[in-house]
Design a protein around this motif. Structure first.
Motif, PDB file in Angstrom:
ATOM      1  N   GLU A  20      -6.090   2.052  -2.081  1.00  0.00           N
ATOM      2  CA  GLU A  20      -5.696   0.773  -2.110  1.00  0.00           C
ATOM      3  C   GLU A  20      -5.528  -0.344  -0.337  1.00  0.00           C
ATOM      4  O   GLU A  20      -6.267  -1.321  -0.542  1.00  0.00           O
ATOM      5  CB  GLU A  20      -3.992   0.712  -2.301  1.00  0.00           C
ATOM      6  CG  GLU A  20      -3.339   1.264  -3.805  1.00  0.00           C
ATOM      7  CD  GLU A  20      -3.977   0.066  -4.810  1.00  0.00           C
ATOM      8  OE1 GLU A  20      -4.086  -1.556  -4.257  1.00  0.00           O
ATOM      9  OE2 GLU A  20      -4.515   0.110  -6.089  1.00  0.00           O
ATOM     10  N   GLU A  21      -5.199   0.500   0.271  1.00  0.00           N
ATOM     11  CA  GLU A  21      -5.678   0.733   1.541  1.00  0.00           C
ATOM     12  C   GLU A  21      -7.225   0.054   1.705  1.00  0.00           C
ATOM     13  O   GLU A  21      -7.909  -0.869   2.755  1.00  0.00           O
ATOM     14  CB  GLU A  21      -5.446   1.317   2.695  1.00  0.00           C
ATOM     15  CG  GLU A  21      -3.297   0.942   2.717  1.00  0.00           C
ATOM     16  CD  GLU A  21      -3.203  -0.268   3.358  1.00  0.00           C
ATOM     17  OE1 GLU A  21      -3.574  -0.481   3.871  1.00  0.00           O
ATOM     18  OE2 GLU A  21      -1.926   0.152   3.259  1.00  0.00           O
ATOM     19  N   ALA A 193       6.304  -1.014   4.656  1.00  0.00           N
ATOM     20  CA  ALA A 193       5.931  -1.913   4.468  1.00  0.00           C
ATOM     21  C   ALA A 193       4.725  -3.057   4.040  1.00  0.00           C
ATOM     22  O   ALA A 193       4.665  -4.118   3.730  1.00  0.00           O
ATOM     23  CB  ALA A 193       5.938  -2.874   5.752  1.00  0.00           C
ATOM     24  N   ARG A 194       3.367  -1.890   4.593  1.00  0.00           N
ATOM     25  CA  ARG A 194       2.370  -2.497   4.200  1.00  0.00           C
ATOM     26  C   ARG A 194       2.383  -2.778   2.622  1.00  0.00           C
ATOM     27  O   ARG A 194       2.341  -1.909   1.619  1.00  0.00           O
ATOM     28  CB  ARG A 194       0.966  -1.124   4.741  1.00  0.00           C
ATOM     29  CG  ARG A 194       0.917  -1.262   5.913  1.00  0.00           C
ATOM     30  CD  ARG A 194       0.276  -0.677   7.150  1.00  0.00           C
ATOM     31  NE  ARG A 194      -1.306  -0.466   6.399  1.00  0.00           N
ATOM     32  CZ  ARG A 194      -2.333  -1.566   7.292  1.00  0.00           C
ATOM     33  NH1 ARG A 194      -1.162  -1.787   8.042  1.00  0.00           N
ATOM     34  NH2 ARG A 194      -3.484  -1.866   6.439  1.00  0.00           N
ATOM     35  N   PRO A 195       1.698  -3.358   2.137  1.00  0.00           N
ATOM     36  CA  PRO A 195       1.472  -3.375   0.381  1.00  0.00           C
ATOM     37  C   PRO A 195       1.133  -2.744  -0.124  1.00  0.00           C
ATOM     38  O   PRO A 195       0.843  -2.293  -0.994  1.00  0.00           O
ATOM     39  CB  PRO A 195       0.360  -5.117   0.373  1.00  0.00           C
ATOM     40  CG  PRO A 195       1.509  -5.750   1.548  1.00  0.00           C
ATOM     41  CD  PRO A 195       0.953  -4.758   2.821  1.00  0.00           C
ATOM     42  N   GLY A 196      -0.486  -2.652   0.798  1.00  0.00           N
ATOM     43  CA  GLY A 196      -1.231  -0.912  -0.537  1.00  0.00           C
ATOM     44  C   GLY A 196      -1.042   0.289   0.096  1.00  0.00           C
ATOM     45  O   GLY A 196      -1.140   0.726  -0.668  1.00  0.00           O
ATOM     46  N   ALA A 198       2.695   0.466  -0.316  1.00  0.00           N
ATOM     47  CA  ALA A 198       3.338   0.380  -1.234  1.00  0.00           C
ATOM     48  C   ALA A 198       3.293   0.191  -2.587  1.00  0.00           C
ATOM     49  O   ALA A 198       3.969   1.116  -3.345  1.00  0.00           O
ATOM     50  CB  ALA A 198       4.461  -1.143  -0.974  1.00  0.00           C
ATOM     51  N   LYS A 199       1.885  -0.416  -3.162  1.00  0.00           N
ATOM     52  CA  LYS A 199       1.449  -0.520  -3.620  1.00  0.00           C
ATOM     53  C   LYS A 199       1.125   1.147  -4.425  1.00  0.00           C
ATOM     54  O   LYS A 199       0.935   1.534  -5.572  1.00  0.00           O
ATOM     55  CB  LYS A 199       0.628  -1.185  -3.822  1.00  0.00           C
ATOM     56  CG  LYS A 199      -0.053  -1.479  -5.908  1.00  0.00           C
ATOM     57  CD  LYS A 199      -1.348  -2.333  -5.947  1.00  0.00           C
ATOM     58  CE  LYS A 199      -1.823  -2.691  -7.318  1.00  0.00           C
ATOM     59  NZ  LYS A 199      -3.108  -3.864  -7.592  1.00  0.00           N
ATOM     60  N   THR A 202       3.027   3.915  -5.797  1.00  0.00           N
ATOM     61  CA  THR A 202       3.498   3.724  -7.557  1.00  0.00           C
ATOM     62  C   THR A 202       2.382   4.382  -8.404  1.00  0.00           C
ATOM     63  O   THR A 202       3.173   3.562  -9.401  1.00  0.00           O
ATOM     64  CB  THR A 202       3.628   2.264  -7.580  1.00  0.00           C
ATOM     65  OG1 THR A 202       2.930   1.170  -7.645  1.00  0.00           O
ATOM     66  CG2 THR A 202       5.163   1.779  -6.111  1.00  0.00           C
TER      67      THR A 202
END
Length: 205
Positions: A20-21, A193-196, A198-199, A202
């Motif tokens: 993701e990142e 807090a980083r969107p990558g 967090a996703k 999951t």
């Protein structure tokens, strides 16, 4: 396209957040470890060790498919492929690799031992669990010291942070129980807090 074979463990999360990142295109295949998906012949062709995670990059080095296991190796491969999360400065890069190994050996090793003691060992021992909890916290305390006065382990976010975060997240109750890791706690909030991140956490849930 990269195929990720994973499950909801810290190792599995490590590969997912790296994908993701880095922003590389991938599709996730969730394996049911309790059902033994990781021991099926088709998966063993990808990773003969029968562990997760593993990836298959259909555009690997030289344009040829590459199958790769071990979450630390996957994080490093994805960083090199994407050109992200590896410091350009040679000295800083070397230190980033040092902390990558710390996360994948000292920290993840301690966490993995706790899992085996709690879930798979033939005899349960509260004393042994406590002993290895303290060893894990010691390894995390070393990282906590490194994070004093900085946002990430090597100043800039790197493979080291991507490797460490899933274990810290998974073992949050142990960290909270033993306490005294304020820099690590703030770092974990920053990472979460980083969107990558967090996703990625999951993907296997």
């Amino acid at each position: 396209m990269i195929d990720l074979y994973t499950s909801g463990t810290a190792n599995g999360h490590r590969a997912a957040i790296a994908l993701e990142e880095t922003g590389l295109a991938y599709r996730a295949h969730k394996l049911n470890l309790k059902a033994g998906d990781q021991r099926k012949p088709d998966y063993l062709k990808i990773n003969p060790a029968g562990t997760i995670p593993a990836i298959v990059d259909d555009a690997g080095p030289g344009g040829k498919p590459l199958a790769l296991a071990q979450s630390g190796a996957i994080v490093l491969y994805l960083a090199e492929k994407s050109g992200r999360f590896l410091p350009r400065d040679p000295a800083r890069r070397a230190v980033a690799l040092q902390w990558l190994m710390h996360a994948c050996s000292d920290v993840a090793g301690g966490s993995g031992t706790l899992f085996q003691l709690a879930m798979a060992a033939p005899e349960k021992s509260a004393a042994n669990i406590e002993f290895f909890e303290k060893r894990l916290v010691y390894a995390l305390r070393v990282a906590d010291g490194e994070l004093a006065g900085r946002e990430y382990l090597v100043v800039e976010i790197s493979v080291a942070d991507l490797a460490l975060y899933p274990v810290v997240h998974t073992r949050r109750p142990v960290v909270e129980k033993h306490g005294g890791l304020p820099n690590l706690a703030k770092w974990a909030e920053r990472m979460a807090a980083r969107p990558g991140i967090a996703k990625g956490m999951t993907v296997s849930v």
